[in-house]
Design an enzyme around this catalytic site. Structure first.
Site, short mmCIF file in Angstrom:
data_model
loop_
_atom_site.label_atom_id
_atom_site.label_comp_id
_atom_site.label_asym_id
_atom_site.label_seq_id
_atom_site.Cartn_x
_atom_site.Cartn_y
_atom_site.Cartn_z
N GLU A 1 0.79 -1.46 0.04
CA GLU A 1 -0.08 0.09 0.27
C GLU A 1 0.72 1.19 0.15
OE1 GLU A 1 -3.63 1.74 2.81
OE2 GLU A 1 -2.04 0.20 3.47
N LYS B 1 -9.65 0.78 -1.62
CA LYS B 1 -9.90 0.76 -0.01
C LYS B 1 -11.69 1.17 0.85
CE LYS B 1 -7.13 1.01 4.77
NZ LYS B 1 -5.37 1.76 4.70
N CYS C 1 -5.06 -3.29 3.09
CA CYS C 1 -4.77 -3.14 4.56
C CYS C 1 -5.66 -3.02 5.92
CB CYS C 1 -4.22 -1.87 5.26
SG CYS C 1 -3.21 -1.59 6.23
#
Length: 520
Positions: A278, A353, A387
């Site tokens: 990321e 995300k 993440c």
């Protein structure tokens, strides 16, 4: 004519001293012993034994399907089978129909189902699990020949004792719940066979079963349907994880030079995927460190489109699927954390995300996406979560329901605490969703980039925890806080077997009668 598929049952007979057990192809020379065993094993059935010419026809048509067990050189049991094109038969077929009136001209080498004609064991050798050994051979043969499964009609030898009070279905349900012991069905259930339906009039003269039979099936989870396409999906997939060092770069070209170096490195090992972390491109914000953080991150977003274009070129020229980690992207005035899947066929797909961290929202003004999807690749179906997203178990579960085999998680964490959250949640996702999970992060420091000062990472590949996998669920791990690549192979066929034959079934055993999960 003997009966179909009746396995051994335990008894109290003393076994002779065993020196050697052998599994061989059946030969017609053994017919005399074979007939004697059949007559004893099926004493309750009329015309219990196969005629010599019938056995000879089976051996001639399909020698690999006719198996004999020998103990100390003596014939102890036998398993007979044919291959059929099951589309030519109905689920209500009879034993006579499926065997072509015992001529076995229904055997079709191009068929899709291994059909069990018979299994029997000499009574003096029962209790030695010889039936299981022959069934294991059948399963291996089925997998080797890429057949869809094994089927046969299983007798219900104790049904006549309950037929006044129970229907055949009720009888089978009682056997499943262990209220009734049926020597045939109990054996089949223990060998992963399932009842497809109940057939009436299956075997003429089977008075114990009142001529009912359970149509049983074992599914070959490794079956691959024939295809005319060139380049079918791989079963063993090689993952290349890039543990990226954050360092100053003079510009995008220098950063791309380092990125290409890693793509080249993992591609040289014939990796199928390259996974970047990321915000691996965060060093490019150094030129905007004089700006407020929200403005600097939007300046970084201007590099996203040209970076994706170059990564797509890398994926084609190095013949590898690249997961670009993630980069900031401004869409209709909103700032998102977006990653890209650059496939080696030249196509590019996007993922967002969904859960931005409190810091991303507070410092950068970032917005979470609202699209969750799996991706079809030449190495199976994959999912990608960025993440923080992996810390929400609903997302991987929804992807698992879409058939994802590998979940990729590019991440960025500054402290060991943050890393531990990602690491342990990712490993839990591998166990509960019966899939592989690969995580890749950045290491090092960026003292001249606000909000990106320090990094902590250890890239890893996680597996389910079962006998076919590492006992600790870790397939491979990088050295913490060190720039390097991590290359690991994952076997998708092991997942297929796990879904059906695993010690536990986290996906299959969900109580969807009590709870459910859906994507809006």
């Amino acid at each position: 004519m003997a009966s179909p598929a009746t396995p051994e049952v335990k008894n109290a007979l003393a076994h002779p001293e065993i020196e050697k057990v052998e599994l061989k192809y059946l030969t017609i020379k053994e017919y005399k012993q074979l007939r004697s065993i059949m007559e004893e094993a099926y004493a309750v059935l009329p015309d219990a034994a196969w005629a010599r010419e019938e056995i000879q026809a089976l051996i001639k048509r399909f020698p690999e399907g006719q198996i004999a067990i020998h103990i100390n050189g003596q014939l102890a049991g036998c398993a007979l089978s044919i291959i059929v094109d099951y589309a030519k038969f109905k689920d209500t077929h009879t034993y006579e129909q499926i065997t072509g009136k015992y001529t076995f001209d229904t055997h079709d080498p191009e068929g899709n189902i291994l059909y069990g004609v018979d299994v029997f064991v000499d009574p003096q050798f029962r209790g030695l699990r010889l039936g299981r050994r022959m069934y294991d051979y059948r399963k291996e043969l089925c997998e080797e020949m890429n057949l869809e499964g094994i089927m046969f009609g299983g007798r219900l030898p104790k049904y006549h004792q309950y037929s006044d009070e129970l229907t055949p279905k009720q009888y089978i349900d009682r056997v499943k719940s262990k209220d009734i012991h049926d020597p045939v069905l109990n054996f089949q259930f223990a060998n992963d066979f399932n009842v497809k339906r109940i057939i009436k009039g299956y075997l003429e003269g089977d008075h114990e079963s009142e001529e009912y039979a359970a149509l049983l099936m074992w599914n070959n989870v490794l079956y691959a349907a024939p295809t005319r396409k060139v380049g079918t999906e791989k079963s063993v997939v090689r993952l290349g994880l890039v543990q990226w060092q954050m360092r100053p770069y003079s510009g995008m070209d220098e950063l791309l030079e380092q990125a290409e170096y890693f793509v080249d490195a993992v591609a040289a090992y014939r990796s199928d995927f390259a996974l970047f972390p990321e915000f691996f491109n965060a060093p490019l914000m150094a030129d905007y460190n004089d700006l407020p953080e929200p403005e600097a991150i939007r300046k970084l977003a201007e590099f996203t489109e040209p970076l994706v274009k170059k990564f797509s070129e890398f994926s084609i020229s190095y013949n590898i699927n690249i997961i670009t980690g993630s980069m900031p992207s401004v869409e209709k005035g909103k700032l998102y954390n977006v990653g890209y899947l650059c496939k080696r066929d030249g196509t590019v797909e996007k993922f967002y995300k969904l859960h931005v961290t409190p810091d991303e929202a507070k410092v950068w003004g970032m917005t979470g996406g609202n699209k969750l999807k799996s991706f079809d690749t030449d190495c199976g179906k994959i999912g990608i979560l960025i993440c923080y997203d992996v810390e929400f178990p609903e997302l991987p579960r929804l992807l698992a329901e879409q058939g994802v085999d590998i979940l990729f998680v590019p991440f960025l964490t500054d402290t060991q605490n943050g890393y531990s959250r990602v690491r342990h949640c990712a490993q839990a996702r591998a166990i509960e969703n019966e899939c592989y999970v690969a995580i890749a992060g950045s290491v090092g420091n960026l003292p001249k980039v606000h909000n990106m000062d320090i990094q902590y990472a250890q890239s890893m590949v996680f597996t389910p925890c079962d006998f076919a996998f590492p006992s600790n669920g870790v397939k491979a791990e990088a050295t913490p806080n060190t720039e390097m690549i991590l290359v690991a192979d994952v076997d998708l066929d092991l997942l297929k077997e796990l879904h059906v034959h695993g010690s536990v079934h986290n996906l299959r055993d969900r109580r969807i009668d009590v709870y459910n999960l859906s994507l809006k």
